[in-house]
Design an enzyme around this catalytic site. Structure first.
Site, short mmCIF file in Angstrom:
data_model
loop_
_atom_site.label_atom_id
_atom_site.label_comp_id
_atom_site.label_asym_id
_atom_site.label_seq_id
_atom_site.Cartn_x
_atom_site.Cartn_y
_atom_site.Cartn_z
N LYS A 35 0.84 -1.20 0.00
CA LYS A 35 0.00 0.00 0.00
C LYS A 35 0.88 1.25 0.00
O LYS A 35 2.08 1.18 0.28
CB LYS A 35 -0.93 -0.01 1.21
CG LYS A 35 -0.22 0.04 2.55
CD LYS A 35 -1.21 -0.01 3.70
CE LYS A 35 -0.49 0.03 5.05
NZ LYS A 35 -1.44 0.05 6.18
N ARG A 130 -11.30 0.47 14.41
CA ARG A 130 -11.32 1.18 13.13
C ARG A 130 -12.36 0.48 12.25
O ARG A 130 -13.51 0.89 12.19
CB ARG A 130 -9.93 1.17 12.47
CG ARG A 130 -8.90 2.02 13.20
CD ARG A 130 -7.65 2.23 12.38
NE ARG A 130 -7.14 1.00 11.78
CZ ARG A 130 -5.97 0.88 11.18
NH1 ARG A 130 -5.17 1.94 11.08
NH2 ARG A 130 -5.57 -0.26 10.66
N TYR A 256 17.03 29.87 8.85
CA TYR A 256 15.85 30.65 9.21
C TYR A 256 15.59 30.58 10.71
O TYR A 256 15.67 29.52 11.33
CB TYR A 256 14.62 30.11 8.49
CG TYR A 256 14.58 30.39 7.01
CD1 TYR A 256 14.55 31.70 6.53
CD2 TYR A 256 14.54 29.35 6.09
CE1 TYR A 256 14.51 31.96 5.17
CE2 TYR A 256 14.49 29.59 4.73
CZ TYR A 256 14.48 30.90 4.27
OH TYR A 256 14.43 31.15 2.93
N MET A 304 13.47 24.59 2.49
CA MET A 304 12.77 23.87 1.43
C MET A 304 13.72 23.01 0.61
O MET A 304 13.41 21.86 0.27
CB MET A 304 12.06 24.85 0.50
CG MET A 304 11.32 24.17 -0.65
SD MET A 304 10.46 25.31 -1.73
CE MET A 304 9.05 25.74 -0.71
#
Length: 366
Positions: A35, A130, A256, A304
């Site tokens: 999955k 669940r 940062y 990033m």
């Protein structure tokens, strides 16, 4: 040249980890769980290495289509079952076995027109809360399925909530065993944590085990056990290179928000990897990383496209030096994805699945 970041999928590690499943559950057949695009590794990339499994399990019908397109003719299991009635048509056409966890899915089967009856896995909610039928309604659901001409064989399954903790599986296994007593059909209860921690217990192995994260070389119960404790090998390496070097003086800050302040003169390396590549932004100063195969740490906030590393333990490192964000370095040293994930307040599963599309991926045979 392209940006130097790259993910490498290690086929031999996948094969090794599959063998570890066999060793831990020698009497059971193995579902290789693929999955989430094989936990971020790519179904097409892992298929050859994992085709020694007895079947593949997933949650998206498109993943089943991809496996059939690759030539797999063995069992396929849709772990959450169908999402609407027309999904049953594809299950019929591709011979996909599927979970049944609610009355609506039984209703859909009863209305489905098919020439080939379906193999289903009836799911019990034994405590995870669940999906699945509660124990007191399980036999009634089984009887409904058994009465349908659209259903061939009914297998029995549940999912453990605490296989990776001290609470363990005994409470749920007892519920499942009692509620399924004397019911025919193959049984499947163990996920990766249960395979490794409880596979020796009476009634746990049963007929099928569902191996997920352990196939990809992460520990299902980190930090209680590391991947190496379980003799698993990392199936993914995320690597890059240093693209810049800065010389800091005492009092200089990094990145940062100035989250790191040097208390003495030091060299730092700037690495071509950031949160847009899937590296967790929440990994702060001290997250382990390998530079030229030597363990060191990240500094400051992840950007990033870049992050910073301490070059103090590797004074010879400079522009172009190899950086291993997780996985195996060229000198054989390796860094567990679980350690990196822990530094970011998450688990290795998430880092695997979060690998960004912009990161090139290759497969090797190592």
């Amino acid at each position: 040249m392209p940006r130097p970041i790259q993910a490498t999928i290690h086929a031999r590690a996948l094969q090794h980890n599959l063998e570890r499943v066999r060793e831990s559950a020698p009497d059971a057949r193995v579902w290789a769980v693929v999955k989430a695009n094989a936990y971020g590794h790519g179904i097409e990339r892992v298929f050859d290495a994992l085709r020694g499994a007895d079947g593949f399990a997933f949650i998206d019908l498109a993943e089943g289509q991809r496996l059939r397109a690759l030539g797999w003719r063995g069992p396929l299991l849709l772990l959450e079952g169908v999402f609407e009635p027309r999904d049953l048509e594809l299950c019929s056409r591709l011979n996909i076995w599927h979970a049944v966890h609610c009355d609506a899915q039984i209703d859909w089967l009863g209305q489905h027109k098919t020439h080939a009856p379906h193999r289903v896995f009836l799911k019990m909610n034994s405590g995870m809360n669940r999906l699945g039928f509660p124990p007191e309604r399980y036999r009634a659901a089984w009887a409904r399925l058994d009465a349908l001409p659209q259903v061939d064989e009914i297998s029995l399954m549940t999912h453990f909530s605490d296989a990776d903790t001290a609470r363990g599986i005994a409470h749920q296994l007892a519920v499942f065993t009692e509620a399924t007593r004397d019911l025919p059909g193959e049984r499947s209860v163990c996920n990766s944590a249960a395979i490794l921690r409880h596979g020796h217990e009476d009634g746990a192995r049963l007929d099928w085990v569902r191996a997920g994260v352990m196939l990809y070389g992460a520990s299902p119960d980190h930090p209680g056990h590391s991947a190496s404790d379980w003799r698993l090998q990392p199936a993914m390496t995320l690597s890059s290179r240093i693209l810049g070097v800065q010389q800091l003086r005492a009092g200089d800050t990094v990145g940062y928000g100035s989250r790191f302040t040097a208390d003495a003169a030091m060299r730092i390396g700037i690495v071509a990897c950031g949160y847009a590549d899937g590296y967790p932004r929440h990994c702060g100063t001290g997250t382990p990383v390998l530079v030229d195969g030597v363990r060191t740490r990240t500094l400051g906030r992840v950007s990033m496209d870049m992050l910073c590393v301490d070059l103090t333990p590797v004074p010879q490192a400079g522009i172009g030096s190899a950086v291993t964000l997780w996985g195996r370095a060229a000198n054989g040293q390796w860094l567990s994805i679980d350690e990196v994930a822990q530094a970011g307040g998450t688990i290795g599963y998430e880092l695997m699945c979060a690998l960004a599309q912009r990161v090139p991926v290759v497969v090797d045979g190592q």
